[in-house]
Design a protein around this motif. Sequence first.
Motif, short mmCIF file in Angstrom:
data_model
loop_
_atom_site.label_atom_id
_atom_site.label_comp_id
_atom_site.label_asym_id
_atom_site.label_seq_id
_atom_site.Cartn_x
_atom_site.Cartn_y
_atom_site.Cartn_z
N ASP A 148 0.76 -1.23 -0.15
CA ASP A 148 0.06 0.15 0.00
C ASP A 148 1.07 1.36 -0.16
O ASP A 148 1.70 1.38 -0.82
CB ASP A 148 -1.02 -0.03 1.11
CG ASP A 148 -1.85 -1.18 1.18
OD1 ASP A 148 -2.26 -1.58 0.06
OD2 ASP A 148 -2.34 -1.92 2.28
N GLU A 149 0.72 2.03 0.77
CA GLU A 149 1.63 3.46 0.99
C GLU A 149 2.82 3.31 1.73
O GLU A 149 3.63 4.34 1.80
CB GLU A 149 0.47 4.47 1.67
CG GLU A 149 -0.55 4.54 0.92
CD GLU A 149 -1.42 5.95 1.73
OE1 GLU A 149 -1.01 7.07 1.66
OE2 GLU A 149 -2.50 5.62 2.27
N VAL A 150 3.27 2.25 2.28
CA VAL A 150 4.29 1.94 3.40
C VAL A 150 5.12 1.12 2.72
O VAL A 150 4.62 0.21 2.35
CB VAL A 150 4.00 2.03 4.68
CG1 VAL A 150 3.10 3.31 5.29
CG2 VAL A 150 3.17 0.66 5.07
N VAL A 151 6.54 1.04 3.27
CA VAL A 151 7.48 0.16 3.29
C VAL A 151 7.40 -0.98 4.24
O VAL A 151 7.53 -0.46 5.57
CB VAL A 151 8.70 0.72 3.10
CG1 VAL A 151 10.07 -0.25 2.83
CG2 VAL A 151 9.25 1.66 1.98
N VAL A 152 7.09 -2.03 3.79
CA VAL A 152 7.16 -3.30 5.10
C VAL A 152 8.28 -4.37 4.67
O VAL A 152 8.14 -5.24 3.90
CB VAL A 152 5.73 -3.85 5.01
CG1 VAL A 152 5.64 -4.90 6.26
CG2 VAL A 152 4.64 -2.83 5.24
N ASP A 153 9.52 -4.20 5.15
CA ASP A 153 10.52 -5.12 4.76
C ASP A 153 11.35 -5.29 5.95
O ASP A 153 11.90 -4.55 6.52
CB ASP A 153 11.30 -4.26 3.79
CG ASP A 153 12.24 -5.12 2.94
OD1 ASP A 153 13.13 -5.68 3.88
OD2 ASP A 153 12.45 -5.09 1.97
N PRO A 154 11.21 -6.51 6.35
CA PRO A 154 12.05 -6.87 7.87
C PRO A 154 13.53 -6.37 7.65
O PRO A 154 14.01 -6.23 8.83
CB PRO A 154 11.61 -8.31 7.80
CG PRO A 154 10.45 -8.52 7.08
CD PRO A 154 10.47 -7.67 5.80
N ASP A 155 13.91 -6.79 6.68
CA ASP A 155 15.58 -6.67 6.45
C ASP A 155 15.67 -5.15 6.62
O ASP A 155 16.83 -4.63 7.37
CB ASP A 155 16.03 -7.26 5.07
CG ASP A 155 16.05 -8.80 5.21
OD1 ASP A 155 15.98 -9.29 6.13
OD2 ASP A 155 16.10 -9.30 4.03
N LEU A 156 14.99 -4.43 6.01
CA LEU A 156 15.29 -3.07 5.95
C LEU A 156 14.85 -2.33 7.30
O LEU A 156 15.58 -1.58 7.83
CB LEU A 156 14.63 -2.30 4.78
CG LEU A 156 14.60 -0.69 4.69
CD1 LEU A 156 15.98 -0.21 4.49
CD2 LEU A 156 13.66 -0.07 3.62
N SER A 157 13.95 -2.80 7.86
CA SER A 157 13.62 -2.46 9.09
C SER A 157 14.47 -2.45 10.15
O SER A 157 14.68 -1.74 11.21
CB SER A 157 12.05 -3.04 9.68
OG SER A 157 11.08 -2.59 8.80
N GLY A 158 15.11 -3.70 10.34
CA GLY A 158 16.11 -4.14 11.11
C GLY A 158 17.43 -3.05 10.88
O GLY A 158 17.91 -2.59 12.17
N HIS A 159 17.79 -2.73 9.99
CA HIS A 159 18.91 -1.67 10.03
C HIS A 159 18.38 -0.44 10.39
O HIS A 159 19.13 0.27 11.01
CB HIS A 159 19.39 -1.47 8.28
CG HIS A 159 20.12 -2.85 7.76
ND1 HIS A 159 21.43 -2.97 8.34
CD2 HIS A 159 19.88 -3.86 6.85
CE1 HIS A 159 21.87 -4.23 7.57
NE2 HIS A 159 20.85 -4.40 7.03
N ILE A 160 17.33 -0.10 10.03
CA ILE A 160 16.78 1.41 10.30
C ILE A 160 16.68 1.35 11.90
O ILE A 160 16.87 2.42 12.72
CB ILE A 160 15.63 1.78 9.66
CG1 ILE A 160 16.05 1.94 7.95
CG2 ILE A 160 14.95 2.82 10.25
CD1 ILE A 160 14.69 2.26 7.20
N ALA A 161 16.21 0.51 12.44
CA ALA A 161 15.87 0.26 13.83
C ALA A 161 17.23 0.43 14.66
O ALA A 161 17.28 1.08 15.67
CB ALA A 161 15.18 -1.08 14.40
N LYS A 162 18.14 -0.34 14.06
CA LYS A 162 19.71 -0.04 14.66
C LYS A 162 19.91 1.37 14.66
O LYS A 162 20.51 2.05 15.69
CB LYS A 162 20.50 -1.06 14.05
CG LYS A 162 22.13 -0.81 14.50
CD LYS A 162 22.86 -1.79 13.98
CE LYS A 162 24.36 -1.67 14.57
NZ LYS A 162 24.83 -0.35 14.77
N ALA A 163 19.89 1.98 13.35
CA ALA A 163 20.27 3.68 13.37
C ALA A 163 19.34 4.55 14.19
O ALA A 163 19.94 5.19 14.82
CB ALA A 163 20.09 3.91 11.96
N LEU A 164 18.10 4.02 14.22
CA LEU A 164 17.21 4.93 15.28
C LEU A 164 17.53 4.49 16.71
O LEU A 164 17.68 5.58 17.54
CB LEU A 164 15.84 4.27 15.25
CG LEU A 164 14.57 5.17 15.56
CD1 LEU A 164 14.89 6.38 15.04
CD2 LEU A 164 13.25 4.36 15.54
N ALA A 165 18.09 3.34 17.17
CA ALA A 165 18.49 3.31 18.46
C ALA A 165 19.88 3.93 18.78
O ALA A 165 20.23 4.71 19.67
CB ALA A 165 19.01 1.66 18.83
#
Length: 604
Positions: free
Chosen positions: A519-536
């Motif tokens: 739909d309107e958003v990115v749902v990608d577990p691999d990408l989410s993991g990298h961004i979650a680390k950067a967010l932390a």
Amino acid sequence: MANPLFSQPSIVREDRPDGSILLRSTEPLSGYPPTVMHTFAQWATTDPDHVLVAERDGEGGWREVTYGEALAATRSIGQALLDMGLGPHRPLLMLSGNGVAHMLTAMGALGVGIPIAPTSVAYSLQSQDHARIKQIAELITPGAVFADDGSAFSKAIGALGDMPRIVAAGEGDRTLDELRAIEPTEAVDAAFAALTHDSLAKIQFTSGSTGSPKGVQVTHGMWSANQQMMREVWPFLSQERPVIVDWLPWSHTFGGNHNVGMVLVNGGTLYIDGGRPAPGLFDTTLRNVAEHPPTIYFNVPAGFAQLIPTLENDAEFAATFFSRLRLVFNAAAALPPALRQRMRAVAETTTGHPVAITGSWGLTETAPAVTNAHYDFDESGNIGVPIPGAEVKLAPAGDAYEIRARGPMVTPGYFARPDLTKEAFDEEGYYKTGDAVVPADPDDPNRGLLFRGRLAEDFKLDTGTFVRVGAVRTALLSSCPLLADAVITGESASEVCALAWTNAAEISGLLGREATVEDEVVVDPDLSGHIAKALADHNGRAGTAGQIRRLLLMARPADLDSGEITDKGYVNQRKVREVRAHLVDRLYAPTDGDAAVITSGDRP
């Protein structure tokens, strides 16, 4: 060690009892001609065969126009426009994007005292009702309208009613070739001689997201003064004629005043870049800079975010790009520190020496430069010091200051809107910009000012905590190069979250594929993991007001026509939050199964 490219800043600071601060350069502003057209005419006389401007032709080559050819063309066009009844009070409305036809027509008008009103292409080609074009025409009552392609712009032109139409091709009343065939008379020389610093050159419309467009009056003297200011902080401009490859739109002050003016005043060459940092278009930019390596490279953060991975991964391209580059210049928004560091690293690896990466600050109302970082600096968001001739007032605004400007580069006001003009200036004649800054070093005004964003974009959480949106956004983008841009949310909420877009060039390099979209958003577990680390990592360094609790990756980038983003790439934070309110709601009411919402605890 001082950078030989730049004059060294010499700034005096005056602290006032009311808490405001005045800053100015001790270097005086040298004299400057009434218009940039005077300097252009001198170059055309002394070196008529030098290339002024070039654009791609239909076969992939370059169509070049020399200074001498441009002078002859603009004199004929000026005569034709005068014959059509245009003049100081009957401006020329310009609908087209960047191009040789646009440039020659604009210069023809400017050289005989006819103001031009360059408008965003989005107002013509993306809008369905052409409301803004009609509002602009009603405000300025133009004597004619120009479009490079009369067929492509036919709907927008048709919305204007019965108005003489000048086109380079397609449907119109007069063609540019017809105008160029007109023999100039003494009327052209008389009109040119009558130009003064106070003569109106342009009516440029600010890219606000709501209400009617505001027409900023840009006088010939503003434009000419601002170019002289830049010559004084960049003395190399008088020693080496610049080569610029640029896409930035001429309807805005960065591309249309700063960059085009720099070419005209310094006898340079402009290669019009048909690309831009948008899907499917940036490859064109890469091709153009490879064929004509610039001496100064201008772009916005979104452009650098796409350029840097290519420089890092293609040594041959990097060697070409840096082959005669004197400096890299960023504007529109702060360049995230991580991108700046990567640019510095790839430049030094490629050339064996540092390449200056600098920036500036200004607005349409200041033609545009007020400050410039003509020195080495490391702080993200350093916008420099006042350039010669510019006076800056810092008016207290919470934990920062509103930056205000006064000088020969400042507009006399808004076209036909004395009410807006009165509101725009304080009691001492300083233009109130609405931008927030803080001194980089309170003890040394020569270290410049740090940009803290638009005052109108900042907000408070429901706890009363004040959030500086510009600072939070820049820190997030620096922590996570995978993000192309971000919108900070949380007004009247309990915590800060963010909507963001990914940088396609970085994603493909990391994953080896495109991200997964639903739909309107990115749902990608691999990408989410990298961004979650950067967010932390970001949250570990940020204060309470800067920590981002959740983040949602949007698949659709900011939309120009809806006002979410300007032509030059600056994201309107409030407008995005308004248009995408349903996604903001999703951030603050996530369901347990919403895999699209990323938190710092989602690390693999």
